[in-house]
Motif scaffolding. Structure first.
Motif, PDB file in Angstrom:
ATOM      1  N   UNK A 105       0.830  -1.205   0.000  1.00 54.29           N
ATOM      2  CA  UNK A 105       0.000   0.000   0.000  1.00 54.29           C
ATOM      3  C   UNK A 105       0.872   1.266   0.000  1.00 54.29           C
ATOM      4  N   UNK A 106       1.981   1.227   0.745  1.00 55.51           N
ATOM      5  CA  UNK A 106       2.894   2.384   0.767  1.00 55.51           C
ATOM      6  C   UNK A 106       3.477   2.600  -0.626  1.00 55.51           C
ATOM      7  N   UNK A 107       3.948   1.476  -1.211  1.00 57.57           N
ATOM      8  CA  UNK A 107       4.587   1.586  -2.534  1.00 57.57           C
ATOM      9  C   UNK A 107       3.599   2.087  -3.567  1.00 57.57           C
ATOM     10  N   UNK A 108       2.376   1.544  -3.546  1.00 59.40           N
ATOM     11  CA  UNK A 108       1.392   1.945  -4.558  1.00 59.40           C
ATOM     12  C   UNK A 108       0.960   3.391  -4.364  1.00 59.40           C
ATOM     13  N   UNK A 116       4.142   9.120  -7.961  1.00 58.13           N
ATOM     14  CA  UNK A 116       4.079  10.486  -7.425  1.00 58.13           C
ATOM     15  C   UNK A 116       5.451  11.021  -6.999  1.00 58.13           C
ATOM     16  N   UNK A 117       6.460  10.162  -7.147  1.00 59.91           N
ATOM     17  CA  UNK A 117       7.833  10.613  -6.866  1.00 59.91           C
ATOM     18  C   UNK A 117       8.570  10.649  -8.213  1.00 59.91           C
ATOM     19  N   UNK A 118       9.262  11.755  -8.470  1.00 57.33           N
ATOM     20  CA  UNK A 118       9.920  11.916  -9.775  1.00 57.33           C
ATOM     21  C   UNK A 118      11.025  10.866  -9.949  1.00 57.33           C
ATOM     22  N   UNK A 119      11.374  10.605 -11.208  1.00 60.40           N
ATOM     23  CA  UNK A 119      12.359   9.556 -11.525  1.00 60.40           C
ATOM     24  C   UNK A 119      13.704   9.813 -10.838  1.00 60.40           C
ATOM     25  N   UNK A 120      14.044  11.081 -10.611  1.00 59.26           N
ATOM     26  CA  UNK A 120      15.321  11.366  -9.945  1.00 59.26           C
ATOM     27  C   UNK A 120      15.192  11.395  -8.413  1.00 59.26           C
ATOM     28  N   UNK A 121      14.024  11.054  -7.903  1.00 66.58           N
ATOM     29  CA  UNK A 121      13.748  10.960  -6.458  1.00 66.58           C
ATOM     30  C   UNK A 121      13.915  12.301  -5.728  1.00 66.58           C
ATOM     31  N   UNK A 122      13.724  13.395  -6.442  1.00 68.01           N
ATOM     32  CA  UNK A 122      13.952  14.690  -5.796  1.00 68.01           C
ATOM     33  C   UNK A 122      12.689  15.513  -5.636  1.00 68.01           C
ATOM     34  N   UNK A 165       4.819  18.337  -1.393  1.00 73.35           N
ATOM     35  CA  UNK A 165       4.385  19.043  -2.612  1.00 73.35           C
ATOM     36  C   UNK A 165       4.138  20.522  -2.308  1.00 73.35           C
ATOM     37  N   UNK A 166       3.480  20.794  -1.197  1.00 70.23           N
ATOM     38  CA  UNK A 166       3.226  22.193  -0.817  1.00 70.23           C
ATOM     39  C   UNK A 166       4.551  22.900  -0.520  1.00 70.23           C
ATOM     40  N   UNK A 167       5.448  22.191   0.146  1.00 73.63           N
ATOM     41  CA  UNK A 167       6.749  22.779   0.503  1.00 73.63           C
ATOM     42  C   UNK A 167       7.565  23.094  -0.749  1.00 73.63           C
ATOM     43  N   UNK A 168       7.510  22.188  -1.704  1.00 75.50           N
ATOM     44  CA  UNK A 168       8.307  22.429  -2.917  1.00 75.50           C
ATOM     45  C   UNK A 168       7.694  23.564  -3.732  1.00 75.50           C
ATOM     46  N   UNK A 169       6.367  23.686  -3.713  1.00 78.66           N
ATOM     47  CA  UNK A 169       5.713  24.770  -4.456  1.00 78.66           C
ATOM     48  C   UNK A 169       5.967  26.117  -3.776  1.00 78.66           C
ATOM     49  N   UNK A 170       5.913  26.118  -2.458  1.00 79.06           N
ATOM     50  CA  UNK A 170       6.068  27.385  -1.720  1.00 79.06           C
ATOM     51  C   UNK A 170       7.529  27.688  -1.401  1.00 79.06           C
ATOM     52  N   UNK A 171       8.377  26.751  -1.736  1.00 74.30           N
ATOM     53  CA  UNK A 171       9.824  26.871  -1.461  1.00 74.30           C
ATOM     54  C   UNK A 171      10.119  27.143   0.014  1.00 74.30           C
ATOM     55  N   UNK A 196      13.852  13.785   2.647  1.00 71.00           N
ATOM     56  CA  UNK A 196      12.595  13.191   3.137  1.00 71.00           C
ATOM     57  C   UNK A 196      12.120  12.124   2.146  1.00 71.00           C
ATOM     58  N   UNK A 197      12.230  12.430   0.852  1.00 69.45           N
ATOM     59  CA  UNK A 197      11.784  11.459  -0.164  1.00 69.45           C
ATOM     60  C   UNK A 197      12.577  10.156  -0.029  1.00 69.45           C
ATOM     61  N   UNK A 198      13.869  10.295   0.182  1.00 64.94           N
ATOM     62  CA  UNK A 198      14.717   9.106   0.322  1.00 64.94           C
ATOM     63  C   UNK A 198      14.261   8.252   1.520  1.00 64.94           C
ATOM     64  N   UNK A 199      13.972   8.924   2.626  1.00 65.02           N
ATOM     65  CA  UNK A 199      13.515   8.206   3.833  1.00 65.02           C
ATOM     66  C   UNK A 199      12.138   7.587   3.607  1.00 65.02           C
ATOM     67  N   UNK A 200      11.306   8.311   2.886  1.00 60.05           N
ATOM     68  CA  UNK A 200       9.954   7.832   2.570  1.00 60.05           C
ATOM     69  C   UNK A 200      10.036   6.527   1.774  1.00 60.05           C
ATOM     70  N   UNK A 201      10.929   6.505   0.810  1.00 62.58           N
ATOM     71  CA  UNK A 201      11.041   5.326  -0.061  1.00 62.58           C
ATOM     72  C   UNK A 201      11.576   4.099   0.671  1.00 62.58           C
ATOM     73  N   UNK A 202      12.189   4.331   1.828  1.00 62.36           N
ATOM     74  CA  UNK A 202      12.697   3.198   2.617  1.00 62.36           C
ATOM     75  C   UNK A 202      11.604   2.573   3.484  1.00 62.36           C
ATOM     76  N   UNK A 203      10.508   3.314   3.721  1.00 57.14           N
ATOM     77  CA  UNK A 203       9.491   2.838   4.671  1.00 57.14           C
ATOM     78  C   UNK A 203       8.946   1.436   4.357  1.00 57.14           C
ATOM     79  N   UNK A 204       8.606   1.129   3.085  1.00 58.78           N
ATOM     80  CA  UNK A 204       8.019  -0.200   2.845  1.00 58.78           C
ATOM     81  C   UNK A 204       8.912  -1.342   3.337  1.00 58.78           C
ATOM     82  N   UNK A 205      10.214  -1.263   3.056  1.00 59.72           N
ATOM     83  CA  UNK A 205      11.057  -2.371   3.522  1.00 59.72           C
ATOM     84  C   UNK A 205      11.213  -2.339   5.039  1.00 59.72           C
TER      85      UNK A 205
END
Ligand code: M6R
Length: 366
Positions: A19-22, A27-33, A175-181, A191-200
């Protein structure tokens, strides 16, 4: 259809890594940024015009919204209030066209949540829905929809829907943070990197699911207990407490650890079980001192901390740990042992785990 599991609840607990992965999915860009939320149609200008956010939901979805408040406030620096839908709709809330109202609902059919959505729209606010059901009433009536791809949830006790709501809040906050800088690009990528580790990391917790079983059997003999924690740990304590009550029928209360001495400490007796969450680095010492307060009055304490925080061992009777992640992301891990704890406690009491008494999966009446 239970795929070899004894109950839907257990199956759904084990479906969480997927469910986390799906839910993160594309919704995460290919460069994970960066976060890509194509389904959110708000323009940059509309996002800049948001003065405040109201998160409205019921039950477990409300508990996800409590975490959502901290996530959005800390990442995007927009003031957020979280409310129970049945209170919000009748309290004449101050909603302006610059308020973004976020409704959270697994089913998308909860009567009070839907009514709150309509009230928000009537006041001219934009409404964003986080829901698990494409085409539900809430999804159809909201301006923007973030679907949690948890798949159908059958057990009355919500598990994978809650955790995928958390993932949706992390994505939205980023998303809000990246839009509002409001955050540097590097911080967002971290944060994205840590997020992607959650499923494992959830898989690692599930691989040792049985470790909480003994403790669950012990608490199943009690009628009252407490969950305590500070900050996000308090919000997860609230969800853990609801889950336990709902399926084990053990009365429990979630308390902000610092509030104990303002009354609740009077209820601690010899042997009262206390489940203490201490995953927040900044609040760790403070929580430890609250644990000592209850232990000194005879409580039997189960601690939940981050791997390596062995210091807690001295002050608790049992210590369970979760893998290390960013403090903001711990709810997506720490709730899992609590889900398992209520599952095994319910089982030990011989209850109908998937269909607890008096409750329905979808509450379409007010
Ligand atoms: O479908 P919803 O997310 O709107 O449902 C809200 C609550 O009824 C629901 O989360 C309820 O609290 C769960 N049974 C808790 O496990």
């Amino acid at each position: 259809e239970k795929a070899g599991y004894d109950h839907f609840m257990l199956k759904e607990i084990y479906e969480q890594p997927k469910a986390y992965r799906d839910t993160m999915g594309s919704r995460i860009s290919a460069d994970h940024k960066q976060i890509v939320l194509e389904e959110v149609q708000m323009t940059k200008e509309q996002i800049q015009d948001i003065h405040n956010i109201h998160i409205v939901a019921c039950g477990t979805a409300y508990h996800a919204g409590l975490v959502g408040k901290t996530v959005i406030e800390s990442l995007a620096r927009i003031p957020v209030e979280t409310d129970v839908a049945s209170e919000y709709r009748y309290r004449n809330p101050i909603i302006t066209p610059n308020t973004l109202v976020i409704v959270v609902s697994q089913s998308g059919e909860t009567a009070d949540t839907l009514a709150a959505l309509r009230e928000a729209k009537r006041c001219g606010a934009r409404v964003l829905a986080i829901t698990n059901v494409v085409g539900s009433s809430v999804a159809r009536e909201a301006d923007d929809v973030i679907v949690t791809w948890a798949g159908p949830e059958i057990a009355v006790a919500s598990t994978k829907a809650y955790t995928s709501q958390l993932i949706a809040f992390y994505l939205l906050g980023l998303y809000l943070a990246q839009t509002l800088e409001t955050q540097e690009a590097g911080a967002i990528a971290d944060v994205i990197q840590a997020l992607e580790k959650l499923p494992e990391q959830v898989e690692a917790i599930l691989a040792e699911a049985e470790v909480v079983r003994d403790y669950a059997e012990r608490i199943s003999k009690h009628e009252h207990l407490f969950f305590i924690g500070r900050g996000l740990d308090f919000n997860v304590a609230q969800e853990g407490s609801l889950k336990l009550k709902e399926i084990s029928y053990i009365h429990s209360e979630a308390y902000a650890a610092g509030e104990l001495k303002h009354g609740t400490l009077a209820l601690i007796e010899e042997g009262t079980p206390v489940i203490a969450l201490a995953t927040q680095e900044m609040l760790f010492e403070k929580t430890v001192s609250n644990i000592k307060e209850v232990a000194a009055r005879g409580a039997s304490v189960m601690g939940l901390a981050i791997e390596g925080d062995d210091e807690l061992k001295k002050s608790v009777d049992e210590l369970f740990t979760i893998p290390k992640t960013l403090p903001l992301l711990t709810p997506a891990l720490s709730v899992v042992p609590l889900q398992l704890l209520s599952y095994y406690a319910s089982l030990a009491r011989g209850n109908d785990v998937d269909k607890p008494r008096n409750l329905a999966k979808s509450v379409t009446v007010e």
